[in-house]
Enzyme design. Sequence first.
Site, PDB file in Angstrom:
ATOM      1  N   HIS A   1      14.685 -18.594 -48.093  1.00 55.35           N
ATOM      2  CA  HIS A   1      13.520 -19.018 -48.881  1.00 55.35           C
ATOM      3  C   HIS A   1      13.810 -20.327 -49.619  1.00 55.35           C
ATOM      4  O   HIS A   1      13.035 -21.297 -49.530  1.00 55.35           O
ATOM      5  CB  HIS A   1      13.164 -17.911 -49.884  1.00 55.35           C
ATOM      6  CG  HIS A   1      12.075 -18.273 -50.845  1.00 55.35           C
ATOM      7  ND1 HIS A   1      10.796 -17.791 -50.729  1.00 55.35           N
ATOM      8  CD2 HIS A   1      12.078 -19.055 -51.963  1.00 55.35           C
ATOM      9  CE1 HIS A   1      10.050 -18.269 -51.723  1.00 55.35           C
ATOM     10  NE2 HIS A   1      10.816 -19.038 -52.485  1.00 55.35           N
ATOM     11  N   GLU A   2      14.922 -20.353 -50.337  1.00 56.40           N
ATOM     12  CA  GLU A   2      15.257 -21.544 -51.129  1.00 56.40           C
ATOM     13  C   GLU A   2      15.589 -22.739 -50.241  1.00 56.40           C
ATOM     14  O   GLU A   2      15.398 -23.891 -50.637  1.00 56.40           O
ATOM     15  CB  GLU A   2      16.425 -21.244 -52.069  1.00 56.40           C
ATOM     16  CG  GLU A   2      16.136 -20.151 -53.098  1.00 56.40           C
ATOM     17  CD  GLU A   2      14.913 -20.449 -53.962  1.00 56.40           C
ATOM     18  OE1 GLU A   2      14.595 -21.650 -54.155  1.00 56.40           O
ATOM     19  OE2 GLU A   2      14.272 -19.496 -54.427  1.00 56.40           O
TER      20      GLU A   2
ATOM     21  N   HIS B   1      12.468 -24.751 -49.729  1.00 58.73           N
ATOM     22  CA  HIS B   1      12.201 -25.664 -50.849  1.00 58.73           C
ATOM     23  C   HIS B   1      13.149 -26.855 -50.818  1.00 58.73           C
ATOM     24  O   HIS B   1      12.736 -28.014 -50.986  1.00 58.73           O
ATOM     25  CB  HIS B   1      12.377 -24.920 -52.180  1.00 58.73           C
ATOM     26  CG  HIS B   1      11.342 -23.875 -52.445  1.00 58.73           C
ATOM     27  ND1 HIS B   1      10.001 -24.088 -52.283  1.00 58.73           N
ATOM     28  CD2 HIS B   1      11.470 -22.583 -52.892  1.00 58.73           C
ATOM     29  CE1 HIS B   1       9.325 -22.989 -52.614  1.00 58.73           C
ATOM     30  NE2 HIS B   1      10.204 -22.060 -52.968  1.00 58.73           N
TER      31      HIS B   1
END
Length: 433
Positions: free
Chosen positions: A24-25, A28
Site C-alpha cells: 500500500h505505502e 504512495h
Amino acid sequence: MTTLMTILGIVVFVVGLLFSIAWHELGHLSTAKIFGIRVPQYMVGFGPTVFSRKKGETEYGIKAIPLGGYIRMIGMFPPGEDGRISARSTSPWRGMIEDARSAAYEELQPGDETRMFYTRKPWKRVIVMFAGPFMNLVLAVVIFLGVMMSFGVNTQTTTVSTVSDCVVSASAKTDKCPKGAKDSPAKAAGLQPKDRIVAFDGHRTTDWSTLQKDIRKTTGPATITVIRDGERKTLTADLISNQVQKYDGKGAPLQGQYVTAGFLGFTPATGVVQQSFGQSVNRMGDMVQSGVESLVALPGKIPDLWNAAFDGGERKADSPMGVVGAARVGGEVFNLDIPPSQQVATMLFLVAGFNLSLFLFNMLPLLPLDGGHIAGALWESVRRHVAKVFRRPDPGPFDVAKLMPVAYVVAGIFVCFTLLVLIADVVNPVRLT
C-alpha cells in the site's frame, strides 16, 4: 502439533499483513517520487523503530506495531492565510490545525519549496493518494482470481449427494415424509447418490447454478443424463410444482422466503471446483459488492458487537473482525480438516479479503483516510475551474488542514470502534468451521 500449526498460521497471516501494508505505502511512495515530491520516510508499522536504513533522501524502516504504515511527504498542507508555516493559538481547534500544518513542514530543507505535496496539481495529488488503496485492490484481485482459477473454490456441483424420498414443502418444519406422501420425481426416475448430471432435458450442464435454474423452470416430463460408475445413462423424470427455497441474485438463500417452482428432489454435493476467468470475475464482483454493503452496514452492527464483547451475546459470522481476530482465524486455517492445498487457498483468501477491505475503507471521503485527501484535491479542482469559468481570481489551494478537527473526531471514532472489535475478537471471537 495443533499449537504449532496455529502459531504457523498466525505468523503467515502477519507476514501477509505486513506485505499488504508495505505494498500500500509503496503505491504512495512511487507516485510521490514520480511527481517530484520529497519523501523523508517510508515506514511499515507504528511505534518504536525496529529497523531502518536511509537510501538517498528517504529513510526506509519497520516499526514494532504492525497495525498500519505511512510515508511522510513534505508540505501536505499549504501555509496559513498569513503565509506562515506555523503559529500558535489558544483555541484548541485552531491548535489542531496549526499542529498539523507545522508537522507537514518540520523536515523542510532548502530547495523543498518546489517539492511540496500541496504545490502539485490536484490530479497529481489524487493519483498519489489513490495509488495506495489501488495497490491493495490490485493485490486482492490478483490473489482472488489466482486462487479461484488454480486452487478452485468450494461450491455446489452437479453431482447428487442425496435423493429426497418424497415431496415435502420447503417451509415444512421437518424433512420427514408425511403419511401418504408421493415419491419425489428424482426417486421415481431412479436418480442415485454419486450420479453426475451432465445434461438436463437435452441441454448440457456443467454447473449447479445453471442446472438449478433449468429444473425450477420445468414441470412435466424431462430427461436427465447422468454419469454413473463411468457409464452414461439417460433417466426420465416427471417434475412437479412445489414450494422451494428462494435465493438472491448471488445464490444465497433468503431466510424464511420461498417460491413455487419446478421440483426434482435431490441435494447437490459440494466440492472444490476450478473457476473459469469469467466465473472468477463474476465472483470477484460479488465480493466487491458485498464489501461495500458490509461497509455501509457497519454502524448497524455496533450493538451486536457490544453484546458479543460485554454481554456474552452471539458473535455472528458476518460480524466485523479486526487484525487480532483475523490473525486468530489465520491460526485456525492450518488446523482445518481439509487438504493442505485448500488450507493454502483459504489463507490466501483471508489475505486477499484484508486487502479488499483496506481498499474500500481507505476510499471513504474522510480525513485522515486517503479518501479524505482525494476529496480535498477534487474540491480544490472544482473551485479553481469554477473561478476560471466565471473569470474570478484563483482561490488557491484548498486548505485541508482546516478539516483536521473533524479528522481528529473521525480518528477518535475509529479508535473506539477498533477497541470494541479488539475486545470482541479476544473474548468472543469469530471461529472457522
